[in-house]
Scaffold this active site. Structure first.
Site, PDB file in Angstrom:
ATOM      1  N   GLY A   6       2.755   3.375   4.981  1.00  0.00           N
ATOM      2  CA  GLY A   6       3.860   2.584   5.088  1.00  0.00           C
ATOM      3  C   GLY A   6       3.374   1.325   5.681  1.00  0.00           C
TER       4      GLY A   6
ATOM      5  CB  SER B   5       7.886  -2.098   1.583  1.00  0.00           C
ATOM      6  OG  SER B   5       6.909  -1.250   1.842  1.00  0.00           O
TER       7      SER B   5
ATOM      8  CB  SER C 283      -2.725  -2.534   3.330  1.00  0.00           C
ATOM      9  OG  SER C 283      -2.949  -1.305   2.216  1.00  0.00           O
ATOM     10  CG  HIS C 284       2.380   0.517   1.387  1.00  0.00           C
ATOM     11  ND1 HIS C 284       2.593  -0.837   1.259  1.00  0.00           N
ATOM     12  CD2 HIS C 284       3.635   1.083   1.268  1.00  0.00           C
ATOM     13  CE1 HIS C 284       3.839  -0.975   1.045  1.00  0.00           C
ATOM     14  NE2 HIS C 284       4.513   0.188   0.963  1.00  0.00           N
ATOM     15  CB  SER C 285      -3.615   2.398   2.538  1.00  0.00           C
ATOM     16  OG  SER C 285      -4.949   2.864   3.028  1.00  0.00           O
TER      17      SER C 285
END
Lengths: 222, 241
Positions: free
Chosen positions: B47, B74, B13-15
């Site tokens: 990110g 991403s 995850s981005h988090s």
């Protein structure tokens, strides 16, 4: 590299200069890229790219004697992949990695080699990101750049001239993303609202290709 | 450490909070499965991190395979790039699954917990696609789904047990997982209120609350043992009160 008094190609000196100019131009446009990305994305593109290229700089000093342009491209690839964080990391990382593979162990790159490297880089981005022309992504800068580079190389233009053609086309391509509606990436969540803003990835691509052209021009003039 | 012989899961995850939160959530139903979080960047920002994802794949891999679930774009690009850098043997047993992170992650965790092979865990995660129509999301089992009319007929000629749900919180995630795990031990197809009993998301999306009628059915008498076992589990309150 001078042979018979004529600049025949771009070497390690050019490659290192390109990276330094890239780091500088990204730092100079950091706020602009952040602003573009904030309008249609998550606002981290300028910061991420700046962090990535700043991380490459100290590693240039550790390049072994006899390193090739391909070695420099690979160094940029692995560093960006590890440090950028957003989608630009794997996308640019893949671009530089494929470019490095296309450059191989060549000590000097002529116009045809540059066109081949740009094609490999663009193909890498396409295969990684699955974007097509018109999706409002960095591909919209890369594909015109590759087409222009191919045409220039086919016309017998030298390496610096090929990069100049590629940079011109990439800049025009980045500007041309403004009216497009995003179909890939974070901006695609905005749908129609993404129109009217330039794509930050296309803009950074154009900046990097201009840095390459400037480094090539300086190298040819040296 | 990866559990030997079992598929491991990696949540990208981005988090960091989302990835570790999902491990926590899935852990409730998969207490021993290998669940690894790779959220955020190396320095704790929003990110994705190539290094965290690469290390996560290695950590989750016992040799039986790794299922990678990702959130936004991403995260997938980073995971795919990490795969490019693996050697061929390792890459061959890693699957990046296109499925909703939370729903797919929980469904895959239950399958991994049960010791299912890689392709079955992948199918469990994929069953979360379009979970809103989860009555037909039984990809883990045969994929055969009875429509309501057929189901009534099947119930008439087959075998059905009807019970009242006694759990105070209804058929929430943990008891639903218990039910699915038990149903998966039987080869026969059993339905709960018309939904495949082997589909965790299907069962959870029934939204059964305390006191709800639960019809556990098999099309024919060969499923009688399975129906009785599931009914007994439901009547026991799934070990809750």
């Amino acid at each position: 590299m001078i042979e018979g008094g004529i600049s025949v190609g771009l070497d390690i000196t050019w490659a290192v200069d390109w990276v330094r100019r890239s780091a500088q131009v990204i730092a100079d446009h950091r706020v602009e890229l952040i602003t573009l990305d904030r309008e249609i994305g998550d606002g981290d593109h300028g910061e991420n790219m700046d962090r990535g290229f700043q991380a490459v700089l100290p590693k240039l000093d550790d390049l072994a004697a006899g390193s090739t342009p391909g070695d420099v491209l690979k160094l940029v690839a692995t560093t960006l992949i590890s440090t950028v964080g957003g989608a630009a990391g794997p996308l640019y990382g893949t671009a530089y990695l494929k470019a490095a593979a296309a450059a191989g162990g060549a000590v000097s790159l002529d116009g045809t080699a540059i066109a081949a490297i740009l094609t490999a880089a663009r193909d890498g981005v396409v295969s990684r990101g699955k974007a097509e022309s018109g999706d409002k992504t960095m591909i919209d800068a890369w594909t015109p750049a590759v087409d222009a580079a191919d045409a220039a190389a086919a016309a017998g233009v030298d390496a610096a001239g090929v990069f100049a053609a590629a940079a011109d086309a990439a800049e025009a391509g980045a500007v041309a993303t403004e009216p497009l509606v995003a179909r890939k990436g974070r901006a695609s969540y905005l749908g129609e609202r993404s129109a009217g803003h330039r794509d930050p990835g296309a803009e950074s691509s154009a900046l990097l290709l201009r840095a390459a052209a400037d480094a090539a021009a300086a190298s040819a003039g040296a | 450490m990866a559990v030997p012989g079992k598929v491991g899961l990696l949540f990208v995850s981005h988090s960091a909070a989302i990835a570790t939160g999902l491990v926590e959530l899935a852990r409730q139903m998969a207490p021993t499965a290998t669940l690894v979080a790779a959220g955020g960047t190396d320095d704790g920002r929003i990110g994705t991190s190539f290094d965290l994802v690469s290390a996560g794949i290695t950590e989750a891999d016992s040799g039986s395979g790794v299922v990678v679930l990702c959130d936004l774009g991403s995260a997938i690009l980073t995971a795919e790039t990490a795969l490019d850098f693996l050697d061929d043997d390792a890459r061959a047993r890693v699957r990046i699954v296109d499925a909703p992170l939370v729903e797919g992650g929980v469904a895959a965790a239950v399958a991994a917990e049960a010791g299912d092979p890689l392709e079955v865990v992948v199918a469990a995660a994929e069953s979360a696609r379009g979970a809103a129509t989860a009555a037909s999301a039984g990809a883990v089992s045969s994929g055969e789904t009875a429509d309501d009319g057929a189901n009534i007929g099947a119930a008439a000629s087959g075998y059905t047990r009807s019970i009242r749900l006694v759990n105070s919180d209804g058929l929430h995630a943990r008891p639903a997982a218990e039910l699915v795990k038990l149903a998966s031990t039987f080869p026969q197809k059993v339905t709960v209120n018309g939904t495949d009993a082997k589909s965790l998301l299907g069962i959870m999306s029934l939204g059964l609350t305390k006191g709800a009628q639960v019809d556990i059915s098999s099309r024919d008498l060969s499923g009688r043992e399975a129906v009785d076992a599931l009914a007994a589990l439901a009547e026991s309150g799934f070990g809750e009160s």
